[in-house]
Structure formats: C-alpha cells, structure tokens
Design a protein around this motif. Structure first.
Motif, PDB file in Angstrom:
ATOM      1  N   GLN A  93      47.122 -38.748 -49.538  1.00 54.44           N
ATOM      2  CA  GLN A  93      47.434 -38.449 -50.936  1.00 54.44           C
ATOM      3  C   GLN A  93      48.876 -37.974 -51.088  1.00 54.44           C
ATOM      4  OE1 GLN A  93      44.427 -35.610 -52.171  1.00 54.44           O
ATOM      5  NE2 GLN A  93      43.019 -37.238 -52.796  1.00 54.44           N
ATOM      6  N   TYR A  94      49.392 -37.287 -50.076  1.00 48.79           N
ATOM      7  CA  TYR A  94      50.790 -36.827 -50.014  1.00 48.79           C
ATOM      8  C   TYR A  94      51.159 -35.904 -51.178  1.00 48.79           C
ATOM      9  CZ  TYR A  94      50.950 -40.593 -46.605  1.00 48.79           C
ATOM     10  OH  TYR A  94      50.691 -41.405 -45.534  1.00 48.79           O
ATOM     11  N   ILE A  95      50.208 -35.069 -51.590  1.00 47.45           N
ATOM     12  CA  ILE A  95      50.479 -34.165 -52.710  1.00 47.45           C
ATOM     13  C   ILE A  95      51.489 -33.089 -52.308  1.00 47.45           C
ATOM     14  CG2 ILE A  95      49.449 -32.500 -54.303  1.00 47.45           C
ATOM     15  CD1 ILE A  95      46.870 -34.148 -54.163  1.00 47.45           C
ATOM     16  N   SER A  96      51.258 -32.450 -51.169  1.00 49.32           N
ATOM     17  CA  SER A  96      52.211 -31.433 -50.715  1.00 49.32           C
ATOM     18  C   SER A  96      53.581 -32.037 -50.456  1.00 49.32           C
ATOM     19  CB  SER A  96      51.697 -30.749 -49.442  1.00 49.32           C
ATOM     20  OG  SER A  96      50.536 -29.993 -49.696  1.00 49.32           O
ATOM     21  N   ALA A  97      53.598 -33.201 -49.808  1.00 44.20           N
ATOM     22  CA  ALA A  97      54.877 -33.854 -49.509  1.00 44.20           C
ATOM     23  C   ALA A  97      55.648 -34.162 -50.783  1.00 44.20           C
ATOM     24  CB  ALA A  97      54.636 -35.135 -48.712  1.00 44.20           C
ATOM     25  N   GLY A  98      54.945 -34.626 -51.813  1.00 47.96           N
ATOM     26  CA  GLY A  98      55.595 -34.918 -53.083  1.00 47.96           C
ATOM     27  C   GLY A  98      56.062 -33.662 -53.786  1.00 47.96           C
ATOM     28  N   ASN A  99      55.201 -32.643 -53.818  1.00 49.76           N
ATOM     29  CA  ASN A  99      55.591 -31.385 -54.450  1.00 49.76           C
ATOM     30  C   ASN A  99      56.842 -30.801 -53.810  1.00 49.76           C
ATOM     31  OD1 ASN A  99      53.397 -31.536 -56.157  1.00 49.76           O
ATOM     32  ND2 ASN A  99      52.196 -29.977 -55.106  1.00 49.76           N
TER      33      ASN A  99
END
Length: 207
Positions: A93-99
């Motif tokens: 999902q890469y949510i942390s990476a995007g944030n």
C-alpha cells in the motif's frame, strides 16, 4: 536547556488541555534534561526490540500508524542521533512511504511489554534507495531474514522521551516464555529420569 521533546509535543492546544486539568505547572520545567542524543540506555533498549510502531501524517492531515517488525535488533543505531532499518515488502500500500515523502516528520513508539517500558522518539525520515549508501545498506542488511528489501529508512533524531509504565499490560514473546520455563523443563526431565530409574529398581524386587 529546555526539554526538547516537550517543546515539540506541547502546542498551545495541548497547553490549554493541561490547564483545564490543572496539570500545566508540572510540565513547565524540564530544564537540563537532554533528549536530542541517545545514551547507552536508549541504545541498549532499541537494540533489544523486534518491533515498533511508526506514526506519520498524510497531506490531508490524517495520521497513520504502522507496525514494523523483524529480528531482534533490526532497528539499527548508527550513531547517537541516527537510526536506520531496511524496508521489507509488505502489503504494497506504501502509505507510510507516501506520507513521509510529503512530510518527513514521524514518531516511533518502542514497547517492552514484559518490562512495562516504552520509548517515544520524534524523528525526521529519509527514504533511501538501496544503492544510495553502501555502508548503511550493509549495516541494515540481514541475509538470514526472509523478506524482500525495497528501500532503506534513515531516521534523524529530533527528541525522545520515556513513558511511565502505567496501564501497560505485561506480555511475553514465545522466546521469552521458552526461556522462562526452561528451568522447569530441565527439572521435569530430571524428575522423569529419576522416576524411571526408581521404577526399574522396584521391578528387581517384584515377586
């Protein structure tokens, strides 16, 4: 010097909440407490962790909390102001990476449930390609751990703080339980051996 962790955490609205509850005088001090360099105490604590929680914030203002896990010590202390870890492929999902690409500020929660201790760390996060820093890649790599490394996270310390142990329910890992019951297992094995020996001797007197 002021307590830098509280300089970050205590905003005007937090101060208002403290005043409402009558505890604001408690948090006006803190002079002389350093929280911008890891000591041997923090280094040892971090090195014994096999997981932590990392909070980031999206561009729309929503917080996101992610669990990170690995072998004990996978979160590396590079120096007294720097941490790093290998980012293994997960649910993609890469949510942390995007944030963190939009806002490099994050907060870590490191828990020791068995000893009822927790360490909070404010950090700035750099996302790095595996070939961006050969020495760092070597430091965070573990060829014996299953998982595909996609990138590295380099964490620059801003401030840390220790929480009190209140309301932490003790929990134990499988390894901790095994170590705790090992003396019992050894004693049980000894007693079973003695019992077998006594039974054999009793048979010698059977008619």
């Amino acid at each position: 010097m002021p307590y830098h962790f509280l300089e970050i955490a205590v905003t005007p609205s937090v101060r208002d909440a403290q005043a409402e509850m009558g505890v604001d005088p408690i948090w006006l001090g803190g002079a002389g407490q350093r929280s911008d360099r890891f000591t041997d105490n923090e280094v040892a604590f971090i090195g014994m962790r096999d997981s932590f929680y990392m909070a980031s914030v999206s561009e729309t203002g929503w917080p996101y909390l992610q669990h990170r896990g690995g072998k004990t010590g996978f979160l590396k202390v590079i120096d007294d102001r720097t941490l790093a870890f290998a980012d293994f492929r997960g649910n993609r999902q890469y949510i942390s990476a995007g944030n963190l690409a939009a806002n490099d500020r994050a907060c870590l929660f490191l828990m020791d449930y068995a000893r009822r201790a927790r360490l909070k760390i404010y950090i700035h996060v750099d996302r790095l390609a595996l070939d961006a820093d050969e020495a760092l890649a070597l430091a965070v790599s573990d060829p014996n751990y299953k998982g595909r490394v996609e990138r590295m996270f380099k964490l620059r310390l801003e401030a840390f703080d220790w929480n009190c142990p209140q309301h932490i329910t003790p929990r134990f890992t499988e390894r901790e339980v095994e170590q705790a019951v090992l003396p019992l297992r050894e004693r049980l094995s000894q007693l079973e051996s003695e019992n077998s020996s006594l039974r054999a001797r009793l048979k010698e007197f059977e008619i």
